[in-house]
Design a protein around this motif. Structure first.
Motif, PDB file in Angstrom:
ATOM      1  N   LEU A 177       0.843  -1.184   0.000  1.00 30.06           N
ATOM      2  CA  LEU A 177       0.000   0.000   0.000  1.00 30.06           C
ATOM      3  C   LEU A 177       0.885   1.243   0.000  1.00 30.06           C
ATOM      4  O   LEU A 177       2.083   1.156   0.270  1.00 30.06           O
ATOM      5  CB  LEU A 177      -0.903   0.001   1.236  1.00 30.06           C
ATOM      6  CG  LEU A 177      -1.758  -1.265   1.437  1.00 30.06           C
ATOM      7  CD1 LEU A 177      -2.468  -1.218   2.779  1.00 30.06           C
ATOM      8  CD2 LEU A 177      -2.773  -1.417   0.296  1.00 30.06           C
ATOM      9  N   ALA A 178       0.307   2.394  -0.294  1.00 30.11           N
ATOM     10  CA  ALA A 178       1.078   3.634  -0.281  1.00 30.11           C
ATOM     11  C   ALA A 178       0.200   4.773   0.206  1.00 30.11           C
ATOM     12  O   ALA A 178      -0.971   4.883  -0.183  1.00 30.11           O
ATOM     13  CB  ALA A 178       1.612   3.939  -1.685  1.00 30.11           C
ATOM     14  N   ASP A 179       0.769   5.603   1.083  1.00 32.39           N
ATOM     15  CA  ASP A 179      -0.004   6.698   1.664  1.00 32.39           C
ATOM     16  C   ASP A 179       0.949   7.681   2.329  1.00 32.39           C
ATOM     17  O   ASP A 179       2.167   7.473   2.368  1.00 32.39           O
ATOM     18  CB  ASP A 179      -1.012   6.147   2.685  1.00 32.39           C
ATOM     19  CG  ASP A 179      -2.178   7.098   2.970  1.00 32.39           C
ATOM     20  OD1 ASP A 179      -2.228   8.183   2.354  1.00 32.39           O
ATOM     21  OD2 ASP A 179      -3.035   6.755   3.808  1.00 32.39           O
ATOM     22  N   ALA A 180       0.388   8.752   2.842  1.00 29.96           N
ATOM     23  CA  ALA A 180       1.135   9.742   3.618  1.00 29.96           C
ATOM     24  C   ALA A 180       0.195  10.302   4.678  1.00 29.96           C
ATOM     25  O   ALA A 180      -1.022  10.088   4.629  1.00 29.96           O
ATOM     26  CB  ALA A 180       1.647  10.862   2.712  1.00 29.96           C
ATOM     27  N   ALA A 181       0.757  11.011   5.649  1.00 33.29           N
ATOM     28  CA  ALA A 181      -0.061  11.635   6.689  1.00 33.29           C
ATOM     29  C   ALA A 181      -1.140  12.501   6.040  1.00 33.29           C
ATOM     30  O   ALA A 181      -0.888  13.157   5.033  1.00 33.29           O
ATOM     31  CB  ALA A 181       0.824  12.478   7.601  1.00 33.29           C
ATOM     32  N   PRO A 182      -2.367  12.464   6.581  1.00 33.12           N
ATOM     33  CA  PRO A 182      -2.803  11.869   7.856  1.00 33.12           C
ATOM     34  C   PRO A 182      -3.234  10.398   7.771  1.00 33.12           C
ATOM     35  O   PRO A 182      -3.893   9.902   8.666  1.00 33.12           O
ATOM     36  CB  PRO A 182      -3.994  12.752   8.242  1.00 33.12           C
ATOM     37  CG  PRO A 182      -4.592  13.142   6.924  1.00 33.12           C
ATOM     38  CD  PRO A 182      -3.442  13.298   5.974  1.00 33.12           C
ATOM     39  N   PHE A 183      -2.883   9.705   6.683  1.00 35.34           N
ATOM     40  CA  PHE A 183      -3.058   8.246   6.562  1.00 35.34           C
ATOM     41  C   PHE A 183      -4.517   7.791   6.544  1.00 35.34           C
ATOM     42  O   PHE A 183      -4.842   6.712   7.035  1.00 35.34           O
ATOM     43  CB  PHE A 183      -2.318   7.510   7.690  1.00 35.34           C
ATOM     44  CG  PHE A 183      -0.845   7.757   7.726  1.00 35.34           C
ATOM     45  CD1 PHE A 183      -0.019   7.327   6.703  1.00 35.34           C
ATOM     46  CD2 PHE A 183      -0.271   8.460   8.786  1.00 35.34           C
ATOM     47  CE1 PHE A 183       1.356   7.560   6.726  1.00 35.34           C
ATOM     48  CE2 PHE A 183       1.096   8.698   8.827  1.00 35.34           C
ATOM     49  CZ  PHE A 183       1.907   8.252   7.797  1.00 35.34           C
ATOM     50  N   ALA A 184      -5.390   8.586   5.943  1.00 35.00           N
ATOM     51  CA  ALA A 184      -6.798   8.176   5.882  1.00 35.00           C
ATOM     52  C   ALA A 184      -6.950   6.852   5.136  1.00 35.00           C
ATOM     53  O   ALA A 184      -7.702   5.965   5.570  1.00 35.00           O
ATOM     54  CB  ALA A 184      -7.632   9.265   5.201  1.00 35.00           C
ATOM     55  N   PHE A 185      -6.219   6.694   4.028  1.00 36.33           N
ATOM     56  CA  PHE A 185      -6.329   5.456   3.254  1.00 36.33           C
ATOM     57  C   PHE A 185      -5.741   4.282   4.024  1.00 36.33           C
ATOM     58  O   PHE A 185      -6.368   3.224   4.148  1.00 36.33           O
ATOM     59  CB  PHE A 185      -5.625   5.616   1.908  1.00 36.33           C
ATOM     60  CG  PHE A 185      -5.580   4.349   1.100  1.00 36.33           C
ATOM     61  CD1 PHE A 185      -6.712   3.900   0.441  1.00 36.33           C
ATOM     62  CD2 PHE A 185      -4.418   3.598   1.012  1.00 36.33           C
ATOM     63  CE1 PHE A 185      -6.681   2.711  -0.300  1.00 36.33           C
ATOM     64  CE2 PHE A 185      -4.376   2.425   0.277  1.00 36.33           C
ATOM     65  CZ  PHE A 185      -5.513   1.977  -0.373  1.00 36.33           C
ATOM     66  N   LEU A 186      -4.532   4.441   4.531  1.00 32.01           N
ATOM     67  CA  LEU A 186      -3.865   3.337   5.217  1.00 32.01           C
ATOM     68  C   LEU A 186      -4.635   2.909   6.456  1.00 32.01           C
ATOM     69  O   LEU A 186      -4.811   1.707   6.706  1.00 32.01           O
ATOM     70  CB  LEU A 186      -2.444   3.760   5.589  1.00 32.01           C
ATOM     71  CG  LEU A 186      -1.521   2.681   6.163  1.00 32.01           C
ATOM     72  CD1 LEU A 186      -1.436   1.474   5.233  1.00 32.01           C
ATOM     73  CD2 LEU A 186      -0.128   3.264   6.410  1.00 32.01           C
ATOM     74  N   ARG A 187      -5.121   3.850   7.234  1.00 25.67           N
ATOM     75  CA  ARG A 187      -5.905   3.502   8.429  1.00 25.67           C
ATOM     76  C   ARG A 187      -7.180   2.753   8.043  1.00 25.67           C
ATOM     77  O   ARG A 187      -7.567   1.786   8.702  1.00 25.67           O
ATOM     78  CB  ARG A 187      -6.262   4.778   9.203  1.00 25.67           C
ATOM     79  CG  ARG A 187      -5.087   5.508   9.828  1.00 25.67           C
ATOM     80  CD  ARG A 187      -5.576   6.744  10.586  1.00 25.67           C
ATOM     81  NE  ARG A 187      -4.573   7.774  10.709  1.00 25.67           N
ATOM     82  CZ  ARG A 187      -3.686   7.854  11.694  1.00 25.67           C
ATOM     83  NH1 ARG A 187      -3.685   6.938  12.645  1.00 25.67           N
ATOM     84  NH2 ARG A 187      -2.812   8.841  11.730  1.00 25.67           N
ATOM     85  N   SER A 188      -7.813   3.190   6.962  1.00 25.45           N
ATOM     86  CA  SER A 188      -9.048   2.516   6.533  1.00 25.45           C
ATOM     87  C   SER A 188      -8.768   1.087   6.082  1.00 25.45           C
ATOM     88  O   SER A 188      -9.575   0.176   6.320  1.00 25.45           O
ATOM     89  CB  SER A 188      -9.729   3.305   5.412  1.00 25.45           C
ATOM     90  OG  SER A 188      -9.055   3.142   4.169  1.00 25.45           O
ATOM     91  N   GLN A 189      -7.609   0.871   5.446  1.00 27.06           N
ATOM     92  CA  GLN A 189      -7.257  -0.485   5.024  1.00 27.06           C
ATOM     93  C   GLN A 189      -6.981  -1.387   6.221  1.00 27.06           C
ATOM     94  O   GLN A 189      -7.398  -2.553   6.261  1.00 27.06           O
ATOM     95  CB  GLN A 189      -6.054  -0.437   4.095  1.00 27.06           C
ATOM     96  CG  GLN A 189      -6.370   0.116   2.727  1.00 27.06           C
ATOM     97  CD  GLN A 189      -7.533  -0.608   2.085  1.00 27.06           C
ATOM     98  OE1 GLN A 189      -7.401  -1.721   1.597  1.00 27.06           O
ATOM     99  NE2 GLN A 189      -8.708  -0.005   2.112  1.00 27.06           N
ATOM    100  N   LEU A 190      -6.303  -0.858   7.213  1.00 26.52           N
ATOM    101  CA  LEU A 190      -6.055  -1.628   8.433  1.00 26.52           C
ATOM    102  C   LEU A 190      -7.364  -1.967   9.134  1.00 26.52           C
ATOM    103  O   LEU A 190      -7.568  -3.101   9.587  1.00 26.52           O
ATOM    104  CB  LEU A 190      -5.129  -0.840   9.360  1.00 26.52           C
ATOM    105  CG  LEU A 190      -3.679  -0.717   8.879  1.00 26.52           C
ATOM    106  CD1 LEU A 190      -2.966   0.413   9.607  1.00 26.52           C
ATOM    107  CD2 LEU A 190      -2.926  -2.026   9.069  1.00 26.52           C
ATOM    108  N   ALA A 191      -8.269  -1.002   9.213  1.00 19.47           N
ATOM    109  CA  ALA A 191      -9.568  -1.255   9.843  1.00 19.47           C
ATOM    110  C   ALA A 191     -10.355  -2.300   9.065  1.00 19.47           C
ATOM    111  O   ALA A 191     -11.028  -3.170   9.645  1.00 19.47           O
ATOM    112  CB  ALA A 191     -10.363   0.047   9.939  1.00 19.47           C
ATOM    113  N   THR A 192     -10.271  -2.246   7.744  1.00 17.44           N
ATOM    114  CA  THR A 192     -10.993  -3.191   6.895  1.00 17.44           C
ATOM    115  C   THR A 192     -10.504  -4.616   7.119  1.00 17.44           C
ATOM    116  O   THR A 192     -11.297  -5.544   7.309  1.00 17.44           O
ATOM    117  CB  THR A 192     -10.840  -2.788   5.417  1.00 17.44           C
ATOM    118  OG1 THR A 192     -11.418  -1.493   5.219  1.00 17.44           O
ATOM    119  CG2 THR A 192     -11.506  -3.795   4.490  1.00 17.44           C
ATOM    120  N   PHE A 193      -9.196  -4.807   7.131  1.00 14.85           N
ATOM    121  CA  PHE A 193      -8.659  -6.162   7.282  1.00 14.85           C
ATOM    122  C   PHE A 193      -8.720  -6.639   8.735  1.00 14.85           C
ATOM    123  O   PHE A 193      -8.804  -7.841   8.985  1.00 14.85           O
ATOM    124  CB  PHE A 193      -7.257  -6.245   6.683  1.00 14.85           C
ATOM    125  CG  PHE A 193      -7.294  -6.372   5.188  1.00 14.85           C
ATOM    126  CD1 PHE A 193      -7.284  -7.613   4.587  1.00 14.85           C
ATOM    127  CD2 PHE A 193      -7.412  -5.246   4.394  1.00 14.85           C
ATOM    128  CE1 PHE A 193      -7.370  -7.743   3.217  1.00 14.85           C
ATOM    129  CE2 PHE A 193      -7.502  -5.356   3.015  1.00 14.85           C
ATOM    130  CZ  PHE A 193      -7.482  -6.605   2.417  1.00 14.85           C
TER     131      PHE A 193
END
Length: 279
Positions: A177-193
């Motif tokens: 995955l790829a993202d930067a602060a504030p990490f809305a995408f990355l946090r959502s992916q972690l929550a999803t999995f």
């Protein structure tokens, strides 16, 4: 002996270039529209040039017993860096590679010999796993980018459930995955999995996790705990060390993020200019 020459070709989703590495005799860099996609060394397939690829390789190294043949499904093909790595480190492995860009697959097969045990399929990644049999693979590696973004339909809870269905009980899901602060995408992916798998870990450079720059992060999801001690040692010993986040620290990072529904799914963010491009 003739020197290898660059190859450039229009493929289904842009312009692909295979460029020889002047420092390594049979090594090649694949780019699509200027964005690096893969680096392969045909003489040394265990050489993983890209940092994120090494981190994916480290996880693959701690799955099951060392050298154990695994059934691996790769979503996203590129020049087949990780399938070549698995073929070299786990003789007898059975691997399927799903790549949406048929033209890119044809270019790679034509220019770079493919090891035995790797079956190539031109198909959409989500459609493939929705049709795949349950409990059929040990590892699922998702490294799918449309341009420089993870497609939206590979980010939702429904997709995560299909990935979990295809994996065996002891299986491991990996995603680049790829993202930067504030990490809305990355946090959502972690929550999803986290809604599908009990065990979660995230591997990234400390500078990325601190919000200093845009970068890659490797998601690791499973039902059984990974060997985090071994994984931490391997990632810490890299030229560019990474951190393995898990447990309370990872839950704190996720914060109030919620799993993503199909109707709300969005691609990963557009990288800033120069984040991944070369030349």
């Amino acid at each position: 002996m003739t020197e290898p020459v660059p190859v450039s070709r229009a493929v289904d989703h842009g312009t692909a270039k295979l460029m020889p590495d002047v420092d390594r005799e049979r090594a090649w860099l694949l780019t699509v529209d200027g964005a690096p996609q893969s680096y392969v060394d045909l003489d040394e397939p265990t050489h993983l040039e890209f940092e994120y690829a090494r981190r994916l390789g480290h996880v693959l190294d701690v799955v099951g017993d060392p050298g154990q043949a695994l059934d691996v499904l790769h979503l996203g093909g590129g020049a087949l860096t990780l399938p070549r790595y698995v073929a070299a480190t786990r003789p007898g492995a059975r691997q399927d590679v799903v790549e949406a860009d048929r033209g890119l697959l044809e270019l790679v097969v034509e220019q770079l010999p493919v090891p035995e045990g790797i079956a190539l399929h031109s198909a959409d990644a989500r459609a493939w796993i929705e049709a795949a049999p349950a409990d059929s693979v040990d590892v699922l590696v998702a490294d799918v980018f449309g341009g420089s973004r993870v497609p939206a339909h590979l980010t939702s809870l429904a997709y995560a459930r299909e990935a979990e269905r295809v994996l065996r009980g002891s299986g491991v899901y990996l995603a680049n995955l790829a993202d930067a602060a504030p990490f809305a995408f990355l946090r959502s992916q972690l929550a999803t999995f986290a809604a599908v798998f009990e065990e979660l870990a995230l591997i990234a450079e400390p500078g990325v996790l601190r919000g200093r720059r845009f970068g890659n992060a490797v998601l690791v999801a499973s039902h059984q705990p990974a060997d985090l001690a071994a994984l931490t040692r391997l990632t810490a010993s890299d030229a560019f060390p990474a951190r393995v986040e898990h447990g309370p620290g990872l839950r704190k990072f996720i914060g109030g993020a919620r799993p993503v529904r199909d109707e709300d799914a969005v691609p990963s963010p557009e990288p800033p200019d120069g984040a991944f491009s070369i030349g």
